[in-house]
Write an enzyme that holds these catalytic residues in place. Structure first.
Site, mmCIF file in Angstrom:
data_model
loop_
_atom_site.group_PDB
_atom_site.id
_atom_site.type_symbol
_atom_site.label_atom_id
_atom_site.label_comp_id
_atom_site.label_asym_id
_atom_site.label_seq_id
_atom_site.Cartn_x
_atom_site.Cartn_y
_atom_site.Cartn_z
ATOM 1 N N ASN A 163 -80.148 -60.992 11.878
ATOM 2 C CA ASN A 163 -79.491 -61.580 10.700
ATOM 3 C C ASN A 163 -79.442 -60.583 9.552
ATOM 4 O OD1 ASN A 163 -79.181 -64.018 12.021
ATOM 5 N ND2 ASN A 163 -80.837 -65.059 10.939
ATOM 6 N N ARG A 176 -64.486 -67.805 18.848
ATOM 7 C CA ARG A 176 -65.456 -66.985 19.592
ATOM 8 C C ARG A 176 -65.624 -67.625 20.961
ATOM 9 N NH1 ARG A 176 -67.922 -63.864 15.554
ATOM 10 N NH2 ARG A 176 -68.216 -64.923 13.546
ATOM 11 N N HIS A 227 -60.215 -70.840 11.848
ATOM 12 C CA HIS A 227 -61.601 -71.139 12.210
ATOM 13 C C HIS A 227 -61.725 -72.504 12.883
ATOM 14 C CE1 HIS A 227 -65.930 -72.151 11.076
ATOM 15 N NE2 HIS A 227 -66.061 -71.011 11.694
ATOM 16 N N TYR A 243 -76.526 -73.821 20.248
ATOM 17 C CA TYR A 243 -76.156 -74.359 18.936
ATOM 18 C C TYR A 243 -76.019 -75.883 19.026
ATOM 19 C CZ TYR A 243 -74.491 -69.584 17.702
ATOM 20 O OH TYR A 243 -74.387 -68.238 17.459
ATOM 21 N N ARG A 301 -78.305 -75.932 6.294
ATOM 22 C CA ARG A 301 -79.067 -74.966 7.091
ATOM 23 C C ARG A 301 -79.308 -73.668 6.344
ATOM 24 N NH1 ARG A 301 -75.748 -72.301 11.512
ATOM 25 N NH2 ARG A 301 -75.564 -70.630 9.994
#
Length: 712
Positions: A53, A402, A462, A495, A591
């Site tokens: 990250n 993705r 997106h 996820y 988050r």
């Protein structure tokens, strides 16, 4: 084009800096590694995620701040800081986190792993047989690919590639007494970061399960072979991070794919160095030489007391010690789709008379999916596979942001095109750090007859949408999947995401028009059910918040519950402050970044913010509005960020089936009552709940309920 509200200018003290808020999030990730209740190899995983990250944060966010300084941009952040002040604050906040990570690696993780026969050891601590084996490994597998590069007046400082591990070697000529400097790049592409030594050489009783030495140490302790006749006086490790943000000006690019491929070539080489990491023991003179060679300032240098690039700790998950990992999670096939699995029909698990088409199930009613608890393979992939093979299906359209490298989704699209169906895939070439992967998929899809488009000029697509058009009794019916997550089989097991399969005509009509907007010259300005960015999403979300304000002012109460990845949009934050002051109860699960300050007296007293970090990455977005006792709930691909509301194509959908809405209301309850959740204070600090008694962890509870069919 967009129905956008003019951005509200908050007083700086009412807005938390987004970069510092992101570091708070990454600290929560690191805290999972530091938590003694986290299984040991999972601790290694979370430490690796923290490092990975951070690499992306420097490559994009820190690089952007440095670019602002270089360009002379004087604008302030929403919280009133200059770019230089933000960089200073980032460094100040980050240094103790890096030391925490290294302390954990050196003094906790390594020692506790050794209790189970896992030895992450240093070259200097090896016994004779182990050294002999490693030295032989060096000569056969490493030495031939190394290239020592001298630095002197006739040899300029070499280019240091992004995120590469390097050895700074100090060698002395015994004839002249002259000390020289050379850089040796550690070859990481096809070699493991931790070189495993055969267990039988450990000499330990009982025999070690896993013994490994960092690759860079194997190189460093064999430098004498690279510099024969010279005396090696010292070696020190370093690593650079470069600006890797791809700037693309769509309006100036005649061919977006060609422009992206050129941009990727530049990225692989790398932009300006934005961070220089050096071993803590590196002499200042060597640091100065590296600073001059990489053109960085002192504030860009980070001394690290331990191994660099701990993202490679992720590889330790391959060690075969299940007791040091989370128990494997195997999702279920959602009960609504239990009899629709073609594979079970083919292997005889269900009889032909019991099997039913996935389309007939969706026609009967909406199907809610919650990954990873519901399997992606038996829901979304099954839907797409049946669509690809069904003679009644005429067209398939979907967006790909993705997707995994061995994508069953792409394979199904290719098969559908080969079966003569009209297939359209919008492949978002600008998905950050997935651009190269997506370019390859786009080429493969095009070569197979799929119509490939790259989206709307100036916007990033997106949204996660899939439309299947099927001919049934002389009419065309639409079947739809809308989700919060990517069409990626790998991340679907890592996820948490929400998806909906529906045959509601309004949804189908909206997707037909949305795809026309994406592929043609449509200027669609309204939709029946979907909230679409950049057209209607912002105005509808702001309208829903204002409606809660009106309910509260009329004495009907006001209640908002929302779950998202990030909350940084000034206009939304200002409206939430207004709602709080009107008496609306606001409960948020965020988050990552959160620039809103909860619990400010007289401003945000009625706002609560919690964050949940667990074994799965929280990725779903849910928006619930009380509406005076007639609640509405939405889910989709957008966060409350300016980029999602104004600069991306996003789709957010209502959940219209009361039973499914109730399920998701239960899910929100679980998040808000998670006993391990982090609670945010009005200064932007998060503290983990320390509740006595029975523990209720949302992800664990969801796995239990799904296994038991309690949320069916």
């Amino acid at each position: 084009m967009a129905e956008s509200t003019a951005e509200t200018q908050l007083a700086p003290e009412l807005y938390l800096n987004r970069e510092l808020s992101w570091l708070e999030f990454n600290y929560r990730v690191l805290a999972q590694a530091l938590d003694e209740h986290t299984p040991l190899l999972e601790q290694a995983k979370f430490s690796a995620i923290f490092s990975n990250n951070l690499d992306e944060f420097f490559m994009v966010r820190v690089a952007s701040l440095k670019s602002q300084i270089d360009a002379g941009v004087s604008s302030l952040s929403d919280d009133g800081l200059t770019a230089q002040q933000q960089l200073q604050a980032i460094r100040s906040k980050l240094r103790p986190l890096l030391e925490m990570q290294q302390q954990h690696y050196r003094h906790s993780l390594k020692s506790h792993l050794s209790d189970y026969g896992v030895h992450l050891t240093d070259y200097a601590n090896l016994n004779g047989p182990q050294r002999d084996w490693l030295n032989a490994y060096f000569q056969s597998a490493i030495f031939p690919v190394l290239t020592p590069l001298a630095v002197d007046p006739s040899h300029p400082f070499p280019f240091i590639s992004n995120l590469s591990l390097n050895v700074a070697a100090l060698v002395r000529d015994p004839d002249t007494g002259q000390q020289e400097f050379a850089r040796v790049k550690v070859p990481q592409k096809n070699l493991p970061r931790f070189v495993q030594i055969p267990p039988h050489l450990s000499g330990k009783q009982p025999e070690a399960v896993y013994t490994a030495v960092p690759l860079e140490q194997v190189v460093a302790f064999n430098l004498g072979l690279l510099f024969p006749g010279m005396h090696v006086e010292g070696h020190y490790f370093f690593r650079v991070t470069r600006d890797a943000d791809l700037e693309l000006r769509d309006l100036e690019a005649d061919d977006l794919m060609e422009a992206l491929e050129e941009g990727l070539r530049k990225r692989r080489r790398g932009g300006e160095v934005v961070r220089l990491e050096v071993a803590d023991e590196m002499p200042e003179a060597v640091v100065q030489l590296l600073m001059e060679g990489t053109a960085v300032e002192a504030e860009d240098v980070y001394r690290i007391n331990g191994p660099l690039g701990l993202d490679d700790l992720m590889s330790l998950l391959a060690i075969p010690l299940p007791q040091l990992k989370e128990k494997p999670h195997k999702g279920r096939t959602t009960p609504a789709l239990a009899r629709t699995q073609k594979s079970q029909l083919e292997d005889g698990s269900i009889k032909a008379e019991e099997f039913e088409s996935i389309f007939s199930v969706i026609r009967r009613g909406d199907v809610l999916l919650h990954h990873p608890y519901d399997l992606f393979s038996t829901s979304v992939e099954e839907f797409l596979n049946q669509a690809a093979d069904d003679p009644s299906v005429l067209a398939i359209k979907m967006t790909l942001y993705r997707t995994s490298k061995d994508s069953a989704v792409v394979a199904a699209l290719i098969r559908a095109a080969e079966n003569g169906k009209q297939v359209m895939a919008l492949v978002e070439l600008k998905a950050r750090f997935d651009e190269d992967n997506n370019i390859q998929w786009a080429k493969q899809l095009e070569a197979s007859g799929v119509h490939v488009v790259y989206g709307v000029l100036g916007l990033k697509t997106h949204t996660k949408i899939l439309l299947v058009v099927r001919k049934e009794k002389e009419r065309l019916n639409s079947y739809v999947h809308i989700g919060t997550g990517n069409y990626n089989s790998k991340t679907s097991s890592l996820y948490t995401d929400i998806g909906l399969l529906t045959a509601r005509p309004e949804f189908g009509a909206d997707l037909v028009e949305l795809f026309n907007y994406l592929t043609g010259f449509s200027k669609q300005q309204s939709f029946r059910r979907l909230l679409v960015a950049p057209v209607t999403l912002r105005s509808r979300m702001e309208g829903l918040i204002r409606r809660e304000i009106e309910h509260a002012q009329a004495g009907r109460g006001g209640h908002i519950r929302a779950k998202m990845n990030s909350l940084v949009d000034p206009s939304i934050i200002a409206l939430l402050y207004e709602a709080s002051q009107a008496g609306v109860m606001i409960e948020l699960v965020v988050r990552g970044m959160c620039s809103l300050r909860p619990q400010l007296e007289g401003i945000s007293d009625n706002i609560q913010v919690v964050s949940v970090i667990g074994r799965f990455l929280e990725h779903s977005r849910l928006f619930w509005f009380g509406n005076g006792g007639e609640p509405e709930l939405f889910f989709g691909s957008a966060d409350w960020m300016p980029r999602n509301l104004d600069r991306r194509v996003e789709a957010v959908a209502p959940v219209e089936d009361p039973k499914l809405r109730h399920q998701l209301e239960q899910v929100i309850d679980l998040y808000l009552n998670d006993t391990s959740a982090w609670h945010m204070d009005n200064q932007g600090k998060f503290s983990q709940r320390q509740l006595e008694g029975e523990q209720h962890l949302v992800q664990r509870e969801m796995m239990r309920r799904w296994r038991g069919g309690l949320m069916a």
